[in-house]
Design a protein around this motif. Structure first.
Motif, short mmCIF file in Angstrom:
data_model
loop_
_atom_site.label_atom_id
_atom_site.label_comp_id
_atom_site.label_asym_id
_atom_site.label_seq_id
_atom_site.Cartn_x
_atom_site.Cartn_y
_atom_site.Cartn_z
N ARG A 171 49.29 6.17 -17.10
CA ARG A 171 50.15 6.49 -15.97
C ARG A 171 50.35 5.24 -15.12
NH1 ARG A 171 50.96 11.35 -13.81
NH2 ARG A 171 51.13 12.92 -15.43
N ARG A 172 51.53 5.11 -14.57
CA ARG A 172 51.87 3.90 -13.81
C ARG A 172 52.26 4.26 -12.39
NH1 ARG A 172 49.42 2.52 -17.36
NH2 ARG A 172 50.06 1.48 -19.26
N PHE A 173 51.94 3.37 -11.47
CA PHE A 173 52.21 3.61 -10.06
C PHE A 173 53.23 2.58 -9.57
CE2 PHE A 173 51.12 3.02 -5.51
CZ PHE A 173 51.43 4.30 -5.08
N PRO A 198 44.16 16.34 -18.38
CA PRO A 198 43.31 16.16 -17.20
C PRO A 198 44.11 15.76 -15.96
CG PRO A 198 42.61 14.74 -19.03
CD PRO A 198 43.91 15.34 -19.42
N GLY A 243 51.92 10.41 -4.46
CA GLY A 243 51.22 9.16 -4.82
C GLY A 243 49.74 9.15 -4.50
N THR A 244 49.04 10.26 -4.78
CA THR A 244 47.59 10.22 -4.58
C THR A 244 46.91 9.40 -5.66
OG1 THR A 244 47.14 12.15 -5.95
CG2 THR A 244 47.59 12.57 -3.63
N ARG A 245 47.60 9.22 -6.79
CA ARG A 245 47.11 8.47 -7.94
C ARG A 245 45.86 9.11 -8.56
NH1 ARG A 245 48.04 5.22 -4.01
NH2 ARG A 245 46.03 4.23 -3.70
N TYR A 246 45.61 10.37 -8.20
CA TYR A 246 44.47 11.08 -8.77
C TYR A 246 44.67 11.24 -10.28
CZ TYR A 246 40.59 14.45 -8.22
OH TYR A 246 39.39 15.09 -8.25
N GLU A 280 46.23 9.29 -12.24
CA GLU A 280 46.02 8.04 -12.96
C GLU A 280 44.53 7.80 -13.18
OE1 GLU A 280 48.57 4.86 -11.83
OE2 GLU A 280 49.75 6.18 -10.55
N ASN A 281 43.73 8.19 -12.19
CA ASN A 281 42.29 8.03 -12.34
C ASN A 281 41.74 8.94 -13.41
OD1 ASN A 281 42.22 6.20 -10.32
ND2 ASN A 281 41.43 7.57 -8.77
N ASN A 282 42.32 10.12 -13.54
CA ASN A 282 41.73 11.10 -14.45
C ASN A 282 42.36 11.06 -15.83
OD1 ASN A 282 39.72 12.97 -14.80
ND2 ASN A 282 41.04 14.71 -14.38
N CYS A 283 43.24 10.11 -16.06
CA CYS A 283 43.82 10.00 -17.40
C CYS A 283 42.92 9.10 -18.24
CB CYS A 283 45.23 9.40 -17.34
SG CYS A 283 45.88 9.06 -18.99
N PRO A 284 42.25 9.66 -19.26
CA PRO A 284 41.34 8.81 -20.04
C PRO A 284 42.07 7.73 -20.83
CG PRO A 284 41.46 11.03 -20.96
CD PRO A 284 42.27 11.05 -19.71
N TYR A 285 43.37 7.91 -21.03
CA TYR A 285 44.13 6.95 -21.83
C TYR A 285 44.72 5.84 -20.97
CZ TYR A 285 43.71 11.01 -24.79
OH TYR A 285 43.19 12.06 -25.47
N GLY A 286 44.71 6.02 -19.64
CA GLY A 286 45.23 4.99 -18.75
C GLY A 286 46.69 4.69 -18.97
#
Lengths: 442, 630
Positions: free
Chosen positions: B514-516, B474, B501-504, B506-512
């Motif tokens: 991704r790191r910013f 996703p 770095g839109t971080r989109y 990270e929002n759409n990763c159901p597993y959470g």
């Protein structure tokens, strides 16, 4: 047609541009200071990093994206309402159309700042635009953010052209009426419009085309913004209702802001003759209908969540109403669903103060509503071990306030440089009114 | 022997426990670990060995080997030493990377011990508490700059070689000692410096190359003497009625007995169950907590016989009521300095009114739903394999390799070694206490805990949660700049240079997962020497996440290409898999039918996280087995 009343329209409109009270300067000073504060807060983000915001894992989008969606929403009604009023030949348009269109352009210009402020490397924002480059890289056309870029840039271009085009006859008029530096300024901007029959014929042909393009565009742009959320698989975002929901919300917040701007203009420049109680009554009815649509959407959202049988989604909605953000949720319900119900009473609609209070509540409520659905979904995602809350930081709040200041500054500058009412249209409608009055029996 | 009165358990319970132990065949009794390494440790160990002998485990689940223990860390020796020092028998003390003032205080009052020694020299890499109080501080090489040989377990000696030139003007402790010995006229019995040359001579070239010497181990069969258990350890202690709760001292995964407390990296990794990082905590049952009027994250004052400390509470039903559990390192301040560590100690708890921030504060009290960690009964049918949903996009294929991870939940004990290894391998930023509390830890493979309350009492399963390397990811479709995409080898790749770095994602990763990078990471030039040169350091504003150690995959593939052969299974190992002490993580190529991971993927316990979302992860998990073994 009485020449005196036409001259009056012209005089009143020009007065808004030439007469500057201390209140105007105060308003401009406050707005510009907000821009300064917001700019300083953004410079913090640029110098140190987005760590100055309250964002965290899991809530990666917060008040900045909220403000983006909010301003895109507000932008909506401006041009849309103006175009619809044009096609319905409403007399309201002459009075409010220009300000509404300007509001649209400036809110999009404000909204457009937020994705840039919000991204991690703001200085590379142009990578979101598809442009030929030596790396032969294109943007990802599957990404709703890319669609967003297209939607927002199209909308701002067409809205700006629609505004500008509609202003051409007025600019030509002003080039003749006003002196000093303004004369060459308006002459250049009026593109040589001199009011000949041929020019008017072309104008009347071209203008409806813009108006016709603007209406579907307005609907599409907010649908596309809604897909930023609906196209994900996050609980509470992934929903087919999002596009109409966003369009309705956009119209709702747009009308509220339009009411606030018009009441302000009317008071400041004594425009009671042009922006009448009947106009506010119409706007109030529109606000009430939009509110009812929103309430329906809120109920539908919950019903769909509990009908669909996804535990994660049910948890998001249950928590939205009862969890850490419950105060926000109930504020949204109060501002957006309950307060506008007062407008069922004609006394409330006729009472400008009451209408202003409701419009302020709706404006706040709509910002909170965007905040609510963005944050609660991220905070209650699929993995309970990742759950966490978010609160905007002070610099973040300043950046958001800066946006309101930016919008107000642009609008205040606009009313000094451009006619805030369509002079030529006002004249036409005045003309029409008097013509009809003069020949009541046909 | 009658043990009832000593352990204060009723005979019924003892009989029940005994029956269960006798019923399990084979069985194995293990000591409670470092937490009871007190003065009675030898007696406890003896009792445990007697139990094993009686149960007939010797030679079946338990082997005894001849020779000294691989590591000598007996607290008994430590307390003997402090006694001799107090008696004035110790003239000089040479410490080698040891901080007895720091973590030794759990065993004894080392401050007075040090005062009674007239000369203390410390070989060390950092100015810890002990070094500050030493008479001579000798800056030793870092372990990456030194030669050494370390017995790791019976029959194995690890040979440590320097991997870099000394970065600073330090000198090897071994060389210093050899030189000192020569000056003292004792050089003839010892090899000449440098120490590295001596080691080279001691081991075969092949052993040096492999870094390991294997020797035969002699198994011995001990006899059970009739005099065994003549002295039962007194585990009862003397309860102090005025103090409220029983104190349970627990070892900490991160700090062991406190010796790792100075490591920022280990402090940064949250405890998988309590979620606390950069701080210790006191564990309380909900009933105990409510009687105190506290909840998780409330700071509590703990008053023990020897002092007081303040720790945040962690309220959990994974502990029994009426007790307070504190990790060893922090219990030091409140425990008496002698006796069977912790047991019988009672402490008084009082809320301080302060609260601390904790990452993911909403985790506690989560309503049950499809858990991440699954378990199946031993007798149950294999878990079903979900077929991918139909898609309008062309099917994604992996022509040559499909790299993946498998995690066996039966084996994971939540130690976090994978997390730490990943930090080191992939140059992850250590962001500090405040940032971690805000939920901005950069860990690519945090260990999550799932508490199953379905079987009467709570049961915890640990689960390392890295990027799942989804085939239908996703995060990939939403990235506007193509900074993340699916490679032909099954990796969900992240191109840092292309990320704005839109971080989109990270929002759409159901597993959470991704790191910013909220800030630029700051490293001193010395710390920068610790960076892995094969991995980029990410700048602020970009998103990062597990790459499945892409650099290791590349190196392995290139090596195979040079040698004109296919990649061998096991040749490439991700850092997390390499570091896992229980071998719970397997790395390999799903396209290679003979590989370990391909075999595991066909296991009846194999399942994927949030499979119903049709993300088709490459990473899969093996469910825990429940119920009695056959």
């Amino acid at each position: 047609v009485s020449n005196s009343s036409l001259a009056q329209i012209e005089r009143d409109t020009i007065a808004t541009m030439s007469k500057t009270s201390w209140r105007y300067w105060l308003g401009l000073a406050v707005s510009a200071s907000l821009v300064g504060l917001g700019g300083w807060a953004w410079s913090l983000a640029l110098r140190r990093g987005l760590g100055i915001t309250g964002l965290n894992e899991p809530v990666m989008w917060g008040s900045l994206i909220t403000t983006f969606v909010f301003f895109i929403g507000v932008s909506h009604s401006g041009t849309l309402v103006s175009a619809i009023l044009f096609f319905t030949r409403s007399p309201l348009r002459a009075a409010i159309g220009r300000s509404a269109e300007a509001m649209t352009v400036f809110t999009i210009l404000t909204a457009g700042l937020y994705p840039i402020v919000h991204i991690g490397r703001s200085w590379l924002f142009f990578w979101l635009l598809p442009y030929p480059n030596q790396r032969q890289l294109w943007t990802n056309f599957r990404s709703p953010l890319t669609w967003d870029v297209f939607a927002v840039t199209s909308y701002v271009s067409v809205s700006a052209l629609f505004l500008y085009m509609g202003m051409l006859p007025d600019l030509a008029l002003l080039a003749r009426r006003m002196g000093g530096w303004r004369r060459p300024f308006y002459r250049v901007l009026s593109l040589g419009f001199s009011g000949t029959d041929g020019e008017w014929r072309l104008f009347e042909k071209a203008y409806p085309i813009f108006a016709a393009v603007v209406i579907p565009l307005a609907v599409s742009v907010h649908s596309v913004v809604s897909w930023d959320f609906a196209m994900t698989l996050m609980p509470g975002w992934h929903s087919a209702i999002f596009a109409p929901y966003f369009v309705a919300g956009a119209i709702f917040s747009g009308i509220a802001v339009a009411i606030l701007l018009l009441s302000g203009l009317r008071r400041a420049y004594r425009l009671e003759r042009y922006i009448t109680a009947a106009h506010f009554d119409l706007l109030a009815k529109l606000l009430l209908s939009a509110s009812l649509v929103m309430t329906f959407v809120y109920i539908t959202e919950f019903a769909m969540a509990f009908f669909r049988g996804s535990e994660t989604e049910q948890e998001v909605f249950r928590w939205r109403a009862t969890g850490a953000y419950a105060p926000v949720f109930w504020s949204v319900v109060t501002c957006n669903s309950l307060a506008p119900l007062a407008l069922f009473s004609s006394r409330a609609r006729k009472n400008l103060e009451a209408l202003i209070v409701i419009a302020v509540l709706v404006t706040v409520g709509m910002w909170l509503e965007r905040f609510l659905f963005i944050v609660t979904t991220l905070a209650r995602n699929y993995v309970p071990q990742n759950w966490g809350n978010y609160l905007p930081s002070l610099p973040e709040a300043l950046i958001c306030l800066g946006g309101f200041g930016w919008f107000a500054t642009l609008f205040l500058l606009f009313i000094k440089f451009f006619p805030c009412m369509a002079i030529s249209e006002s004249m036409q409608s005045q003309h029409a009114r008097e013509a009809m009055g003069a020949a009541p029996h046909g | 022997v009658t043990v009832g009165p000593k352990v204060r358990l009723d005979p019924g319970t003892i009989r029940k426990l005994a029956a269960r132990l006798m019923g399990a065949n084979p069985s194995l009794c293990l000591g409670p670990g470092r937490a009871v390494a007190g003065a009675d440790a030898a007696d406890v160990a003896e009792a445990i060995q007697v139990l094993n002998a009686v149960l007939g485990n010797v030679g079946r689940t338990l082997r005894y080997v001849a020779g000294p223990p691989a590591t000598a860390e007996a607290p008994m020796e430590f307390s003997d030493f402090t006694k001799r020092a107090a008696a004035g028998e110790v003239g000089a003390l040479v410490l080698h990377h040891a901080d007895p003032l720091g973590y030794g205080s759990i065993h004894s009052d080392f401050v007075s011990t040090m005062a009674s020694i007239s000369f203390i020299a410390a070989f060390t890499n950092e100015l810890d508490d002990t070094a500050h109080n030493a008479h001579l501080v000798l800056a030793d090489h870092h372990f990456l700059e030194s030669w050494s040989d370390v017995p790791t377990r019976p029959g194995r000696v690890g040979i440590q070689q320097p991997v870099m030139e000394p970065a600073l003007t330090t000198r090897a402790a071994a060389d210093e000692l050899l030189v000192a010995a020569r000056l003292l006229g004792k050089g003839s019995e010892l090899p000449p410096p440098p120490f590295g040359e001596a080691l080279r001579k001691k081991f075969q070239p092949k052993e040096i190359e492999e870094g390991l010497r294997l020797t035969e181990i002699d198994t011995v069969t001990p006899r059970l003497l009739p005099t065994a258990l003549s002295k039962l350890p007194d585990v009862g202690g003397t309860p102090n009625a005025s103090l409220g709760l029983s104190l349970v001292v627990i070892p900490s995964f991160r700090q062991l007995d406190g010796r790792k407390a100075r490591s920022a990296l280990l402090e940064e990794i949250p405890d998988p169950l309590s979620g606390f990082a950069w701080t210790s905590w006191v564990e309380l049952h909900p009933a105990t907590a409510s009687s105190l009027g506290v909840s998780t994250s409330d700071v509590i004052g703990i008053e023990g016989p020897a002092g007081r400390c303040e720790l945040p509470a962690f309220v959990t039903d994974t502990i029994r009521s009426g007790v307070a559990a504190v990790p060893i390192a922090d219990a030091a301040g409140i425990l008496p300095k002698s006796g069977f560590m912790g047991a019988g100690t009672r402490v008084k708890l009082s809320p301080t009114g302060f609260r601390i921030e904790r990452p993911h504060p909403e985790t506690v009290g989560v309503a049950a739903r499809t858990p991440l960690a699954r378990s199946i009964e031993r007798s149950a049918k294999p878990l079903p394999v979900l077929q991918p949903n139909p898609s309008m996009y062309p099917e994604v294929t992996h022509p040559v390799h499909h790299w993946a991870l498998a995690v066996d939940l039966d084996r994971c004990n939540g130690c976090g070694a994978c997390t730490a290894a990943c930090y080191v391998e992939n140059n992850l930023a250590v962001v500090g206490a405040d940032e971690v509390a805000r939920g901005r830890s950069m860990s690519w493979i945090p260990v999550k805990a799932d508490v199953d309350r379905g079987r009467g009492r709570p049961s915890v399963t640990f689960l390392p949660l890295s990027c799942q390397h989804c085939t239908a990811a996703p995060c990939e479709s939403v990235c506007p700049t193509y900074a993340t995409y699916h490679t032909k080898e099954g990796l969900n790749a992240q191109v840092y240079a292309r990320c704005v770095g839109t971080r989109y994602c990270e929002n759409n990763c159901p597993y959470g997962v991704r790191r910013f990078n909220f800030y630029d990471s700051s490293r001193t030039p010395l710390q920068a020497l610790g960076l892995n040169p094969d991995v980029t350091v990410r700048e602020r504003g970009v998103t990062e996440k597990c790459t499945l150690c892409n650099q290791r995959i590349r190196a392995g593939e290139e090596q195979a290409k040079l040698e004109n052969r296919p990649v061998r299974d096991g040749e490439i190992v991700s850092a997390c898999a390499a570091a896992c002490p229980t071998r719970a993580i397997a790395f390999g190529d799903l396209k290679d039918p003979s590989s370990e991971i391909a075999r595991l993927s066909k296991d009846g316990r194999a399942y994927k996280l949030l499979e119903e979302l049709n993300t088709q992860p490459g990473v899969f998990y093996l469910a825990r087995r429940r119920g009695e073994s056959t």
